[in-house]
Design a protein around this motif. Structure first.
Motif, PDB file in Angstrom:
ATOM      1  N   ILE A  67       6.171  -5.365   1.957  1.00 33.67           N
ATOM      2  CA  ILE A  67       5.505  -4.394   1.083  1.00 33.67           C
ATOM      3  C   ILE A  67       6.422  -3.994  -0.064  1.00 33.67           C
ATOM      4  O   ILE A  67       5.991  -3.897  -1.226  1.00 33.67           O
ATOM      5  CB  ILE A  67       5.081  -3.152   1.890  1.00 33.67           C
ATOM      6  CG1 ILE A  67       3.995  -3.530   2.904  1.00 33.67           C
ATOM      7  CG2 ILE A  67       4.578  -2.032   0.964  1.00 33.67           C
ATOM      8  CD1 ILE A  67       3.574  -2.396   3.812  1.00 33.67           C
ATOM      9  N   VAL A  68       7.692  -3.780   0.237  1.00 34.81           N
ATOM     10  CA  VAL A  68       8.663  -3.365  -0.789  1.00 34.81           C
ATOM     11  C   VAL A  68       8.833  -4.444  -1.853  1.00 34.81           C
ATOM     12  O   VAL A  68       8.987  -4.147  -3.037  1.00 34.81           O
ATOM     13  CB  VAL A  68      10.019  -3.019  -0.140  1.00 34.81           C
ATOM     14  CG1 VAL A  68      11.096  -2.780  -1.196  1.00 34.81           C
ATOM     15  CG2 VAL A  68       9.879  -1.777   0.740  1.00 34.81           C
ATOM     16  N   SER A  69       8.777  -5.710  -1.442  1.00 36.00           N
ATOM     17  CA  SER A  69       8.926  -6.791  -2.419  1.00 36.00           C
ATOM     18  C   SER A  69       7.773  -6.786  -3.418  1.00 36.00           C
ATOM     19  O   SER A  69       7.971  -7.037  -4.614  1.00 36.00           O
ATOM     20  CB  SER A  69       9.008  -8.145  -1.704  1.00 36.00           C
ATOM     21  OG  SER A  69       7.789  -8.452  -1.041  1.00 36.00           O
TER      22      SER A  69
ATOM     23  N   CYS B 194       5.127  -3.409  -9.374  1.00 37.87           N
ATOM     24  CA  CYS B 194       4.104  -2.435  -9.762  1.00 37.87           C
ATOM     25  C   CYS B 194       4.272  -2.041 -11.228  1.00 37.87           C
ATOM     26  O   CYS B 194       5.388  -2.063 -11.777  1.00 37.87           O
ATOM     27  CB  CYS B 194       4.196  -1.184  -8.874  1.00 37.87           C
ATOM     28  SG  CYS B 194       3.602  -1.437  -7.183  1.00 37.87           S
ATOM     29  N   LYS B 195       3.186  -1.669 -11.849  1.00 37.14           N
ATOM     30  CA  LYS B 195       3.203  -1.302 -13.270  1.00 37.14           C
ATOM     31  C   LYS B 195       4.068  -0.066 -13.522  1.00 37.14           C
ATOM     32  O   LYS B 195       4.778   0.019 -14.524  1.00 37.14           O
ATOM     33  CB  LYS B 195       1.769  -1.045 -13.751  1.00 37.14           C
ATOM     34  CG  LYS B 195       1.659  -0.741 -15.242  1.00 37.14           C
ATOM     35  CD  LYS B 195       0.198  -0.589 -15.647  1.00 37.14           C
ATOM     36  CE  LYS B 195       0.072  -0.285 -17.142  1.00 37.14           C
ATOM     37  NZ  LYS B 195      -1.360  -0.142 -17.560  1.00 37.14           N
ATOM     38  N   PHE B 196       4.008   0.900 -12.589  1.00 40.69           N
ATOM     39  CA  PHE B 196       4.765   2.149 -12.754  1.00 40.69           C
ATOM     40  C   PHE B 196       5.880   2.219 -11.710  1.00 40.69           C
ATOM     41  O   PHE B 196       5.677   1.920 -10.537  1.00 40.69           O
ATOM     42  CB  PHE B 196       3.840   3.367 -12.612  1.00 40.69           C
ATOM     43  CG  PHE B 196       2.675   3.352 -13.561  1.00 40.69           C
ATOM     44  CD1 PHE B 196       2.860   3.631 -14.906  1.00 40.69           C
ATOM     45  CD2 PHE B 196       1.401   3.044 -13.106  1.00 40.69           C
ATOM     46  CE1 PHE B 196       1.790   3.617 -15.785  1.00 40.69           C
ATOM     47  CE2 PHE B 196       0.324   3.022 -13.976  1.00 40.69           C
ATOM     48  CZ  PHE B 196       0.517   3.305 -15.331  1.00 40.69           C
ATOM     49  N   LYS B 197       7.068   2.639 -12.162  1.00 41.60           N
ATOM     50  CA  LYS B 197       8.228   2.715 -11.273  1.00 41.60           C
ATOM     51  C   LYS B 197       8.038   3.754 -10.167  1.00 41.60           C
ATOM     52  O   LYS B 197       8.565   3.616  -9.072  1.00 41.60           O
ATOM     53  CB  LYS B 197       9.500   3.018 -12.075  1.00 41.60           C
ATOM     54  CG  LYS B 197       9.964   1.863 -12.952  1.00 41.60           C
ATOM     55  CD  LYS B 197      11.290   2.197 -13.624  1.00 41.60           C
ATOM     56  CE  LYS B 197      11.775   1.017 -14.454  1.00 41.60           C
ATOM     57  NZ  LYS B 197      13.073   1.303 -15.124  1.00 41.60           N
ATOM     58  N   ASP B 198       7.292   4.830 -10.478  1.00 45.39           N
ATOM     59  CA  ASP B 198       7.066   5.886  -9.488  1.00 45.39           C
ATOM     60  C   ASP B 198       5.733   5.724  -8.761  1.00 45.39           C
ATOM     61  O   ASP B 198       5.138   6.687  -8.283  1.00 45.39           O
ATOM     62  CB  ASP B 198       7.138   7.263 -10.151  1.00 45.39           C
ATOM     63  CG  ASP B 198       6.094   7.424 -11.262  1.00 45.39           C
ATOM     64  OD1 ASP B 198       5.479   6.411 -11.653  1.00 45.39           O
ATOM     65  OD2 ASP B 198       5.905   8.566 -11.722  1.00 45.39           O
ATOM     66  N   CYS B 199       5.266   4.490  -8.677  1.00 47.98           N
ATOM     67  CA  CYS B 199       3.979   4.194  -8.040  1.00 47.98           C
ATOM     68  C   CYS B 199       3.994   4.637  -6.576  1.00 47.98           C
ATOM     69  O   CYS B 199       4.948   4.368  -5.837  1.00 47.98           O
ATOM     70  CB  CYS B 199       3.702   2.695  -8.123  1.00 47.98           C
ATOM     71  SG  CYS B 199       2.083   2.206  -7.482  1.00 47.98           S
ATOM     72  N   THR B 200       2.944   5.323  -6.176  1.00 46.05           N
ATOM     73  CA  THR B 200       2.839   5.773  -4.778  1.00 46.05           C
ATOM     74  C   THR B 200       2.149   4.737  -3.899  1.00 46.05           C
ATOM     75  O   THR B 200       2.092   4.901  -2.683  1.00 46.05           O
ATOM     76  CB  THR B 200       2.047   7.089  -4.693  1.00 46.05           C
ATOM     77  OG1 THR B 200       0.700   6.859  -5.142  1.00 46.05           O
ATOM     78  CG2 THR B 200       2.710   8.171  -5.536  1.00 46.05           C
ATOM     79  N   HIS B 201       1.566   3.700  -4.516  1.00 50.03           N
ATOM     80  CA  HIS B 201       0.866   2.620  -3.814  1.00 50.03           C
ATOM     81  C   HIS B 201      -0.377   3.136  -3.088  1.00 50.03           C
ATOM     82  O   HIS B 201      -0.737   2.637  -2.024  1.00 50.03           O
ATOM     83  CB  HIS B 201       1.804   1.913  -2.826  1.00 50.03           C
ATOM     84  CG  HIS B 201       3.172   1.675  -3.363  1.00 50.03           C
ATOM     85  ND1 HIS B 201       3.394   0.997  -4.532  1.00 50.03           N
ATOM     86  CD2 HIS B 201       4.402   2.048  -2.889  1.00 50.03           C
ATOM     87  CE1 HIS B 201       4.710   0.950  -4.763  1.00 50.03           C
ATOM     88  NE2 HIS B 201       5.325   1.595  -3.795  1.00 50.03           N
ATOM     89  N   ILE B 202      -1.004   4.141  -3.694  1.00 46.72           N
ATOM     90  CA  ILE B 202      -2.201   4.720  -3.073  1.00 46.72           C
ATOM     91  C   ILE B 202      -3.435   4.550  -3.965  1.00 46.72           C
ATOM     92  O   ILE B 202      -4.505   4.159  -3.484  1.00 46.72           O
ATOM     93  CB  ILE B 202      -1.978   6.215  -2.759  1.00 46.72           C
ATOM     94  CG1 ILE B 202      -0.842   6.378  -1.744  1.00 46.72           C
ATOM     95  CG2 ILE B 202      -3.259   6.856  -2.213  1.00 46.72           C
ATOM     96  CD1 ILE B 202      -0.470   7.814  -1.455  1.00 46.72           C
ATOM     97  N   HIS B 203      -3.281   4.831  -5.268  1.00 50.31           N
ATOM     98  CA  HIS B 203      -4.462   4.808  -6.135  1.00 50.31           C
ATOM     99  C   HIS B 203      -4.187   4.307  -7.550  1.00 50.31           C
ATOM    100  O   HIS B 203      -5.103   4.209  -8.363  1.00 50.31           O
ATOM    101  CB  HIS B 203      -5.055   6.230  -6.231  1.00 50.31           C
ATOM    102  CG  HIS B 203      -4.036   7.268  -6.601  1.00 50.31           C
ATOM    103  ND1 HIS B 203      -3.438   7.331  -7.832  1.00 50.31           N
ATOM    104  CD2 HIS B 203      -3.494   8.265  -5.852  1.00 50.31           C
ATOM    105  CE1 HIS B 203      -2.578   8.339  -7.850  1.00 50.31           C
ATOM    106  NE2 HIS B 203      -2.578   8.921  -6.658  1.00 50.31           N
ATOM    107  N   GLU B 204      -2.929   3.991  -7.872  1.00 47.21           N
ATOM    108  CA  GLU B 204      -2.571   3.677  -9.261  1.00 47.21           C
ATOM    109  C   GLU B 204      -3.138   2.331  -9.733  1.00 47.21           C
ATOM    110  O   GLU B 204      -3.229   1.368  -8.960  1.00 47.21           O
ATOM    111  CB  GLU B 204      -1.041   3.642  -9.425  1.00 47.21           C
ATOM    112  CG  GLU B 204      -0.367   4.999  -9.287  1.00 47.21           C
ATOM    113  CD  GLU B 204      -0.017   5.322  -7.859  1.00 47.21           C
ATOM    114  OE1 GLU B 204       0.717   6.303  -7.636  1.00 47.21           O
ATOM    115  OE2 GLU B 204      -0.483   4.596  -6.946  1.00 47.21           O
ATOM    116  N   THR B 205      -3.514   2.300 -11.012  1.00 44.06           N
ATOM    117  CA  THR B 205      -3.892   1.045 -11.657  1.00 44.06           C
ATOM    118  C   THR B 205      -2.626   0.214 -11.864  1.00 44.06           C
ATOM    119  O   THR B 205      -1.591   0.730 -12.261  1.00 44.06           O
ATOM    120  CB  THR B 205      -4.549   1.313 -13.024  1.00 44.06           C
ATOM    121  OG1 THR B 205      -5.700   2.132 -12.829  1.00 44.06           O
ATOM    122  CG2 THR B 205      -4.952   0.014 -13.703  1.00 44.06           C
ATOM    123  N   GLY B 206      -2.728  -1.079 -11.584  1.00 37.40           N
ATOM    124  CA  GLY B 206      -1.557  -1.943 -11.752  1.00 37.40           C
ATOM    125  C   GLY B 206      -0.611  -1.914 -10.576  1.00 37.40           C
ATOM    126  O   GLY B 206       0.532  -2.383 -10.676  1.00 37.40           O
TER     127      GLY B 206
END
Length: 353
Positions: free
Chosen positions: A276-278, A283-295
């Motif tokens: 998952i970490v790889s 991800c598009k955003f460095k602070d992505c929570t991996h819950i709802h973000e686009t990209g």
């Protein structure tokens, strides 16, 4: 028995290069009973307590001796010794202390390999395996998954469970043994090397004590059956204790743990969920929570089936626990710092009078 038989190695030689003064011995804590200890040295075993200074300077339970620790001690008589110093640890397995915010409980110290023990008949839970793996990875301890009571299920069911584990957890050995028929014990014994220290991690009733009895070739631990009313394991092991096998291996048995709170302030979680970490790295955003973000690359991989949904859900749950623990530790340190300033001001004020 010499120090090498107790697990003394090059790491200890390095940290102990200045040597021990003539009044002290080097020993290893082999049992713990609520702040009383049994320490084994070249000359024998001694009941021991810590010095008042060691107790006073400790900032938390993590600073107290634990089973597996190397210590400097002074033997006063055959029935009593005083621990003066805990030597630096090369690894320490710890969990969040039950009902104590921001505190940790040390399970064992100076461990080389941890056997994560699960019974295939009732205890099997991959989410729980990932919890234990996070504990091991954050402690820099090599994990081995050990499935017990394999005689209670058909062989094809056992094969399916192993495949299920390997689909979610990569690069971690999986062994299977039967405490009834002893099938798989030869392979397990091959994994246990002379002078290395191993520990058993798992819930009550998964067969850790029976496992230890088989490995030692004699009955050294009392065993109980599963509770008929609750179908949960009974606590057979009441304290942590170290045992020495005939082949030179060293094993620490631990009481069963029903709560495995995350106390990871390092990269243990990231190592456990490296797949998952790889994906998260792209991800598009460095602070992505991996819950709802686009990209979000993690969500995209989840949708494609490249990430197991249950592993993803467990990752988010453990990530929240880790964040909560880290914030609790930070808040605790902040309060301690504020208290320290108050004490300093108090001493300064009364010194002028």
């Amino acid at each position: 028995m010499n120090l090498e038989d107790l697990g003394y190695n090059n790491h200890l030689e390095t940290i102990n290069k200045d040597g021990i003064s003539g009044d002290f011995e080097v020993g290893r804590v082999i049992a713990e009973y609520k702040e009383r200890y049994t320490v084994r040295t070249v000359s024998g075993e001694y009941p021991a307590e810590i010095t008042g200074n060691l107790r006073y300077t400790a900032t938390g339970r993590e600073d107290f001796p634990a089973v597996g620790d190397w210590v400097e001690l002074m033997v006063l008589d055959p029935d009593f010794a005083i621990i003066h110093k805990v030597l630096p640890r090369h690894s320490v397995i710890k969990r969040q202390a039950v009902s104590q915010t921001g505190e940790v409980q040390v399970i064992a110290a100076n461990i080389d390999v941890a056997f994560i023990v699960q019974a295939v008949d009732r205890d099997f839970n991959i989410n729980r395996l990932e919890r234990y793996l996070t504990l091991c990875h954050s402690s820099k301890v090599s994990p081995v998954i050990l499935l017990t009571k394999t005689d209670l299920i058909p062989e094809n069911r056992l094969t399916g469970l192993i495949e299920e584990i390997q689909q979610r957890i990569e690069n971690v050995p999986v062994l299977a043994v039967s405490n009834e028929t002893e099938e798989g014990y030869d392979l397990l014994l091959e994994k246990i090397e002379k002078g290395k220290t191993y520990c058993l991690l798992g819930s009550s009733g998964v067969g850790k004590s029976t496992l230890l009895n088989h490995l030692s070739g004699k009955t050294i631990m009392k065993t109980n059956t599963i509770s008929d009313s609750t179908r949960k394991g009974k606590h057979t092991t009441s304290h942590r204790e170290m045992f020495f096998l005939d082949n030179g291996g060293i094993i620490i048995d631990n009481p069963g743990m029903r709560e495995v709170g995350i106390a990871d302030t390092g990269s243990g979680l990231e190592t456990t969920f490296d797949r998952i970490v790889s994906y998260a790295q792209t991800c598009k955003f460095k602070d992505c929570t991996h819950i709802h973000e686009t990209g979000c690359a993690v969500l995209e991989a989840l949708e494609k089936g490249d990430i197991d949904e249950k592993a993803y859900e467990n990752y988010l749950k453990l990530k929240r626990e880790k964040a909560h623990f880290e914030s609790s530790v930070a808040e605790k340190r902040k309060k301690e710092k504020q208290f320290g300033k108050i004490v300093k001001h108090y001493k300064k004020y009364y010194a002028k009078k």
